[in-house]
Scaffold this motif. Structure first.
Motif: not given
Length: 163
Positions: A59-61, A78-83, A67-69, A75-76
């Motif tokens: 689901l995250l994949a 405890g792990l970090g974030y994607f941009r 969301q990026l597009l 933000t995930i």
């Protein structure tokens, strides 16, 4: 068991062919776990079934690229974030800028959370993964020394050490 590195001789200035060469450590990553093996290991000793974790990751994949597009940072906890990141060629004027031709190398970037990054850094130990000299791969630094008639010395003992 530590994180393996291999020593590789490279130019200290790739743009200058006359620059002296130095030995640099390069990561020696192991073969990645399959998705199923990873979810089984991660869900071990929990009430979460591995298939549930696998479904959540699927689901995250699907969710993250959407969301990026849309221009969001994802933000995930405890792990970090994607941009999303990209490079751009320059234009002489605002009117001359054509995004289809001038924006390139679009890619997702992951930025680890500082707590996550520190947990990894604090737990890392380095292990001798060998030496690559020219086209020859030596399994350990000691093998390299033996093949080249050198005595170990200087620096740290081959193999271990904390990072």
């Amino acid at each position: 068991m530590g994180f393996k590195y291999k020593l590789v001789e490279k130019s200290s200035n790739p743009g200058d062919k006359q620059a002296p060469k130095k030995w640099y450590a390069t990561p020696q990553s192991s073969t990645a776990m399959s998705g199923k093996a990873m979810t089984r290991a991660a869900a071990k000793n929990t009430t979460l079934a591995p298939i549930e974790l696998e479904a959540a990751l699927d689901l995250l994949a699907d969710f993250i690229p959407q969301q990026l597009l849309q221009g969001h940072t994802v933000t995930i906890p405890g792990l970090g974030y994607f941009r999303l990141s990209f490079k751009s060629k320059g234009a002489d004027t605002v009117k001359a800028f054509n995004p289809q031709e001038m924006i390139y190398d679009v890619r997702p970037v992951f930025v680890p959370d500082s707590t996550f990054r520190n947990r990894v850094k604090q737990g890392v130990e380095f292990e001798d993964g060998g030496v690559k000299a020219g086209d020859v791969n030596y399994a350990t630094r000691m093998d390299y020394y033996a093949a080249n008639g050198e005595e170990p010395g200087g620096g740290e003992e081959p193999g271990g050490g904390m990072g």
